[in-house]
Design a protein around this motif. Structure first.
Motif, PDB file in Angstrom:
ATOM      1  N   SER A   1      10.490   9.333  12.817  1.00  0.00           N
ATOM      2  CA  SER A   1      11.921   9.531  13.059  1.00  0.00           C
ATOM      3  C   SER A   1      12.749   8.265  12.800  1.00  0.00           C
ATOM      4  O   SER A   1      13.967   8.312  12.826  1.00  0.00           O
ATOM      5  N   PHE A   2      12.068   7.125  12.581  1.00  0.00           N
ATOM      6  CA  PHE A   2      12.807   5.883  12.286  1.00  0.00           C
ATOM      7  C   PHE A   2      12.803   5.653  10.779  1.00  0.00           C
ATOM      8  O   PHE A   2      11.738   5.610  10.160  1.00  0.00           O
ATOM      9  N   ARG A   3      14.002   5.502  10.196  1.00  0.00           N
ATOM     10  CA  ARG A   3      14.101   5.249   8.759  1.00  0.00           C
ATOM     11  C   ARG A   3      14.083   3.757   8.506  1.00  0.00           C
ATOM     12  O   ARG A   3      14.903   3.033   9.055  1.00  0.00           O
ATOM     13  N   MET A   4      13.150   3.309   7.689  1.00  0.00           N
ATOM     14  CA  MET A   4      13.044   1.867   7.432  1.00  0.00           C
ATOM     15  C   MET A   4      14.290   1.347   6.725  1.00  0.00           C
ATOM     16  O   MET A   4      14.814   1.996   5.820  1.00  0.00           O
ATOM     17  N   CYS A   5      14.734   0.138   7.125  1.00  0.00           N
ATOM     18  CA  CYS A   5      15.840  -0.522   6.437  1.00  0.00           C
ATOM     19  C   CYS A   5      15.323  -1.071   5.104  1.00  0.00           C
ATOM     20  O   CYS A   5      14.122  -1.032   4.843  1.00  0.00           O
ATOM     21  N   GLN A   6      16.215  -1.607   4.298  1.00  0.00           N
ATOM     22  CA  GLN A   6      15.800  -2.071   2.968  1.00  0.00           C
ATOM     23  C   GLN A   6      14.744  -3.171   3.048  1.00  0.00           C
ATOM     24  O   GLN A   6      13.775  -3.160   2.298  1.00  0.00           O
ATOM     25  N   ALA A   7      14.958  -4.100   3.968  1.00  0.00           N
ATOM     26  CA  ALA A   7      14.022  -5.218   4.075  1.00  0.00           C
ATOM     27  C   ALA A   7      12.635  -4.722   4.472  1.00  0.00           C
ATOM     28  O   ALA A   7      11.617  -5.159   3.920  1.00  0.00           O
ATOM     29  N   CYS A   8      12.560  -3.804   5.439  1.00  0.00           N
ATOM     30  CA  CYS A   8      11.268  -3.257   5.863  1.00  0.00           C
ATOM     31  C   CYS A   8      10.635  -2.455   4.740  1.00  0.00           C
ATOM     32  O   CYS A   8       9.435  -2.528   4.505  1.00  0.00           O
ATOM     33  N   GLU A   9      11.468  -1.663   4.054  1.00  0.00           N
ATOM     34  CA  GLU A   9      11.020  -0.848   2.935  1.00  0.00           C
ATOM     35  C   GLU A   9      10.368  -1.732   1.866  1.00  0.00           C
ATOM     36  O   GLU A   9       9.316  -1.397   1.317  1.00  0.00           O
ATOM     37  N   ARG A  10      11.010  -2.873   1.595  1.00  0.00           N
ATOM     38  CA  ARG A  10      10.491  -3.794   0.586  1.00  0.00           C
ATOM     39  C   ARG A  10       9.089  -4.281   0.995  1.00  0.00           C
ATOM     40  O   ARG A  10       8.169  -4.271   0.188  1.00  0.00           O
ATOM     41  N   GLU A  11       8.954  -4.694   2.249  1.00  0.00           N
ATOM     42  CA  GLU A  11       7.635  -5.144   2.722  1.00  0.00           C
ATOM     43  C   GLU A  11       6.603  -4.030   2.598  1.00  0.00           C
ATOM     44  O   GLU A  11       5.474  -4.241   2.167  1.00  0.00           O
ATOM     45  N   TYR A  12       7.024  -2.849   2.984  1.00  0.00           N
ATOM     46  CA  TYR A  12       6.132  -1.702   3.013  1.00  0.00           C
ATOM     47  C   TYR A  12       5.574  -1.386   1.623  1.00  0.00           C
ATOM     48  O   TYR A  12       4.453  -0.930   1.488  1.00  0.00           O
ATOM     49  N   HIS A  13       6.383  -1.667   0.594  1.00  0.00           N
ATOM     50  CA  HIS A  13       5.943  -1.349  -0.767  1.00  0.00           C
ATOM     51  C   HIS A  13       5.415  -2.551  -1.530  1.00  0.00           C
ATOM     52  O   HIS A  13       5.053  -2.429  -2.691  1.00  0.00           O
ATOM     53  N   ASP A  14       5.377  -3.720  -0.874  1.00  0.00           N
ATOM     54  CA  ASP A  14       4.927  -4.919  -1.572  1.00  0.00           C
ATOM     55  C   ASP A  14       3.464  -5.204  -1.266  1.00  0.00           C
ATOM     56  O   ASP A  14       3.114  -5.609  -0.162  1.00  0.00           O
ATOM     57  N   PRO A  15       2.608  -4.979  -2.276  1.00  0.00           N
ATOM     58  CA  PRO A  15       1.171  -5.144  -2.035  1.00  0.00           C
ATOM     59  C   PRO A  15       0.797  -6.539  -1.568  1.00  0.00           C
ATOM     60  O   PRO A  15      -0.260  -6.723  -0.974  1.00  0.00           O
ATOM     61  N   ALA A  16       1.658  -7.510  -1.795  1.00  0.00           N
ATOM     62  CA  ALA A  16       1.329  -8.871  -1.378  1.00  0.00           C
ATOM     63  C   ALA A  16       1.747  -9.126   0.062  1.00  0.00           C
ATOM     64  O   ALA A  16       1.449 -10.180   0.616  1.00  0.00           O
ATOM     65  N   ASP A  17       2.405  -8.174   0.677  1.00  0.00           N
ATOM     66  CA  ASP A  17       2.936  -8.385   2.027  1.00  0.00           C
ATOM     67  C   ASP A  17       1.953  -7.896   3.089  1.00  0.00           C
ATOM     68  O   ASP A  17       1.218  -6.935   2.890  1.00  0.00           O
ATOM     69  N   ARG A  18       1.984  -8.596   4.238  1.00  0.00           N
ATOM     70  CA  ARG A  18       1.104  -8.210   5.346  1.00  0.00           C
ATOM     71  C   ARG A  18       1.496  -6.846   5.914  1.00  0.00           C
ATOM     72  O   ARG A  18       0.729  -6.210   6.628  1.00  0.00           O
ATOM     73  N   ARG A  19       2.695  -6.403   5.608  1.00  0.00           N
ATOM     74  CA  ARG A  19       3.161  -5.129   6.159  1.00  0.00           C
ATOM     75  C   ARG A  19       3.141  -4.020   5.112  1.00  0.00           C
ATOM     76  O   ARG A  19       3.741  -2.966   5.310  1.00  0.00           O
ATOM     77  N   PHE A  20       2.418  -4.275   4.022  1.00  0.00           N
ATOM     78  CA  PHE A  20       2.262  -3.277   2.970  1.00  0.00           C
ATOM     79  C   PHE A  20       1.590  -2.029   3.552  1.00  0.00           C
ATOM     80  O   PHE A  20       0.468  -2.088   4.058  1.00  0.00           O
TER      81      PHE A  20
END
Ligand code: ZN
Ligand code: ZN
Ligand code: FE
Length: 716
Positions: A144-163
């Motif tokens: 129910s929580f929509r990720m903001c742009q910054a979170c979205e970027r992390e979520y899709h960045d394979p190099a990020d710890r939050r990928f």
């Protein structure tokens, strides 16, 4: 790959490895686990590296690979999850906050500075937020929580710890704190909670798997008030402490390796500068560390009492509304948040490496079973209830449900059971339950419409240990506990069995004594002492502490009641000894007298009373003689522990079996466990003890399931 491979940073890990080795292909979650397709030169290296260094939180239990024709794939990709297939994937237990996230939490330059819900692929809630598998954000309560742009970027960045960290969130887009009364949010809510704690108030705190009730541990009035409101007279409270340095002030903490699951761990206390009411009569303190960012923000230099958010006997509160309703009279304020807890999960408790309660951080990690078999739902016992679902070679033990003595707990059981059946897509073929006709769980099993296999309580204890130890048996099962229904209608609890998972034979047991009537017999150990004395023909002399504790007319009542039902319970034997030596005559929770007897025992004392399970009379005569000689309680308690260990070894000898399984709630007693183990090993026995499920009734569902898989029943 199957096992715990989702929600533990597996796909990002595979991604970076593949990219590093210049391989093309993809990695995808499916409901059977993780599938990887790789193409390129360095395939052996890839496989070797992945086997040698899987992600730290992963647990791979199956690995199949095959050669496919090359398809000239370009680059490496993480595929979106496939729709659920037939197979089921274990869901990861909840993971305590990792070091990197803690660093973010306290870095003023970080955009998640002091954000109580930060997490990454290596940490954060899992089981408790998962509605369905595969483990993917829309199927969790973070959907129910929509990720903001910054979170979205992390979520899709394979190099990020939050990928692909499914619960990824930040102050812009994620869950928020709220404090009631007042409705203030965020940092202000936290400040209100801290102020209330500092003033000696009691705050209900919504955590990972449910609510806690918190107060300052060093505030004697607050602790007394919490006990009064909760209706919990003396049962020890757990303490949350900021770190090992704080914990060292209060207990002998071994910091070498704290379990990463962050359970409550029982450690010997050093200083007695905490209010007595925190853990009266205890030699140990239950300590745990902040395992969520919110806890970390809540805790300062001083320890907090953090006890489950419920009235005694009720299940832990889950939703904001439920907490505000049910904890209305217990808490002065509520620190709430809007991330929904889907699955309730109480804290786990460990003592000396032995699980006392297996719940948050451990459930629903599967336990491996031998071979295939029918799917079983095992409903456990009554106290410290858990249930177990099996599917193929896996047993899923539930989180701690509570003492199944009332409707609320039965409802919690039904809810958790539905959730786990759905999560692991298990349709049970058969239900397993205890022999006790009066247990709510037994009655529930008998009306659930499945074939029923009834498993004797102590056989279930032994089968649970055999299953977790992956030992086939037969072994000598030593099952010592408070009470379990026997095949002869007596209350068993001091059992020496010859058993494997399918069968058992009762070799011997603690001599039967009449059990003084009903609950009063359990709550008043002196009645048990009187029963033991009478059973040995020893007079109720006025100078004996247990006799003095009983009024003259009460003695007559006990006398009259001493005909009804027999027991061989070792738990009750501990009660009787505690009373006879004048240590404890009335208890307010199960096992209290036994815990205090263990705490009192002089650990350096090697002497023992000579008696056998079949003939305990010499024990009573020696205790009475020592008491009249003004021997210390510490010496008498130690001689009793040592004597019971020796009596146990004697009962195991000459049976033609060299493996002994020590199980049952009495073996939470570390002194007895260690003495018995040493004595058995000195005689050349191989000794099994619990490491994965509790020796108490919280473990019997596993044994019931193992027994039922091997039983004959008619499939419907
Ligand atoms: Zn983390
Ligand atoms: Zn965000
Ligand atoms: Fe038991």
């Amino acid at each position: 790959m199957t096992g715990i491979v989702q929600g533990v940073g597996f796909r990002p890990h595979v991604y970076s490895l593949a990219v590093r080795l210049g391989l093309a292909g993809f990695v995808a979650n499916d409901s059977g686990g993780v599938t990887i397709e790789v193409e390129g030169e360095r395939l052996d290296e890839f496989e070797g590296e992945l086997r040698a260094h899987p992600p730290p939180q992963a647990l791979i239990d199956g690995w199949w690979s095959t050669v496919l024709p090359a398809c000239d794939a370009l680059g490496f990709a993480i595929h979106e999850s496939e729709p659920p297939a037939e197979e089921s994937t274990p869901v990861s237990p909840d993971l305590a906050t990792c070091g990197e996230c803690l660093a973010d939490l306290f870095d003023p330059a970080n955009r998640r500075y002091r954000y109580p819900f930060l997490n990454c692929t290596n940490c954060g809630p899992r089981f408790t937020i998962t509605r369905s598998t595969p483990y993917d954000r829309p199927l969790t309560t973070m959907g129910s929580f929509r990720m903001c742009q910054a979170c979205e970027r992390e979520y899709h960045d394979p190099a990020d710890r939050r990928f692909h960290a499914q619960p990824n969130a930040c102050p812009q887009c994620g869950p928020r704190l709220r404090f009631e009364p007042g409705g203030v949010e965020g940092e202000a809510a936290l400040a209100r909670a801290l102020a209330m704690l500092a003033e000696g108030g009691i705050v209900a705190v919504k955590g990972i798997g449910g609510f806690h009730l918190a107060c300052l541990a060093n505030d004697e009035r607050a602790v007394a008030e919490l006990r009064r409101r909760k209706g919990r007279a003396e049962k020890p409270f757990a303490l949350m402490m900021r770190d090992v340095d704080v914990a060292r002030r209060y207990a002998h903490v071994d910091a070498v390796r704290w379990p990463r699951e962050q359970p409550i761990v029982l450690y010997p206390r050093v200083h007695l500068d905490l209010p007595r009411l925190v853990a009266p009569g205890q030699a140990n303190l239950g300590i745990f560390f902040p395992y969520s960012p919110l806890h970390r923000l809540l805790i300062g230099d001083e320890p907090l009492v953090m006890t489950s958010g419920n009235r005694s006997d009720e299940p832990i509160a889950r939703t904001n509304g439920e907490a505000q309703q049910r904890l209305r009279d217990l808490a002065d304020g509520f620190l709430l948040h809007d991330r929904e807890i889907h699955v309730v999960c109480d804290d786990s408790v460990l003592r000396g490496g032995i699980p006392v309660r297996r719940s948050r951080g451990f459930a629903p990690m599967p336990i491996r079973l031998r071979g295939d078999g029918p799917s079983v739902l095992a409903v456990g016992g009554e106290l410290k209830a858990t249930f177990c679902l099996t599917r193929g070679e896996r047993a899923y033990m539930s989180q701690h449900i509570g003492d199944m003595e009332n409707l609320e707990t039965l409802e919690a059981f039904e809810r958790c059971c539905q959730q786990m059946k759905a999560l692991f897509r298990v349709t049970p073929d058969v239900v397993a339950c205890d022999l006790h006709p009066g247990y709510l769980s037994t009655r529930w099993a008998q009306q659930c419409g499945l074939p029923v296999v009834r498993v004797q309580h102590h056989h279930a204890h032994v089968a649970a240990l055999l299953t977790e130890a992956e030992v086939e048996g037969p072994v000598i099962g030593v099952a010592f506990d408070g009470a379990g229904y026997g095949t002869d209608g007596a209350i068993w609890g001091g059992e020496i069995l010859l058993a494997d998972c399918a069968h058992f034979e009762r070799l011997t047991h603690l001599k039967y004594v009449p059990l003084p009537g009903g609950d009063a017999g359990v709550r008043r150990p002196y009645r048990m002492a009187l029963a033991h004395l009478r059973s040995e023909g020893i007079a109720w002399d006025e100078d004996l502490p247990c006799v003095r504790s009983a009024a003259v007319n009460e003695r007559r009542i006990v006398e009259r009641e001493l005909k009804a039902v027999n027991t061989s319970s070792v738990g009750r034997l501990f009660d009787a000894v505690a009373s006879l030596i004048g240590l404890r005559h009335v208890v307010s929770y199960e096992g209290q007298a036994a815990m205090e007897l263990e705490a009192a025992a002089d650990a350096g004392c090697e002497q023992s009373y000579e008696f056998t399970l079949e003939d305990p009379a010499p024990l009573w005569r020696a205790l009475i003689a020592d008491g009249r000689r003004d021997e210390t309680a510490g010496t008498m308690a130690a001689r009793f522990h040592n004597g019971l260990a020796r009596a146990t070894v004697a009962a195991c000898q000459g049976r033609g079996v060299r493996t002994v399984a020590l199980t049952g709630g009495v073996f939470q007693n570390a002194l007895l466990l260690n003495r018995t183990r040493q004595a058995l090993e000195a005689e050349g026995f191989h000794v099994l003890t619990h490491h994965r499920v509790p020796p108490n009734d919280g473990g019997i569902a596993l044994g019931q399931a193992a027994a039922a898989r091997l039983a004959n029943f008619v499939r419907q």
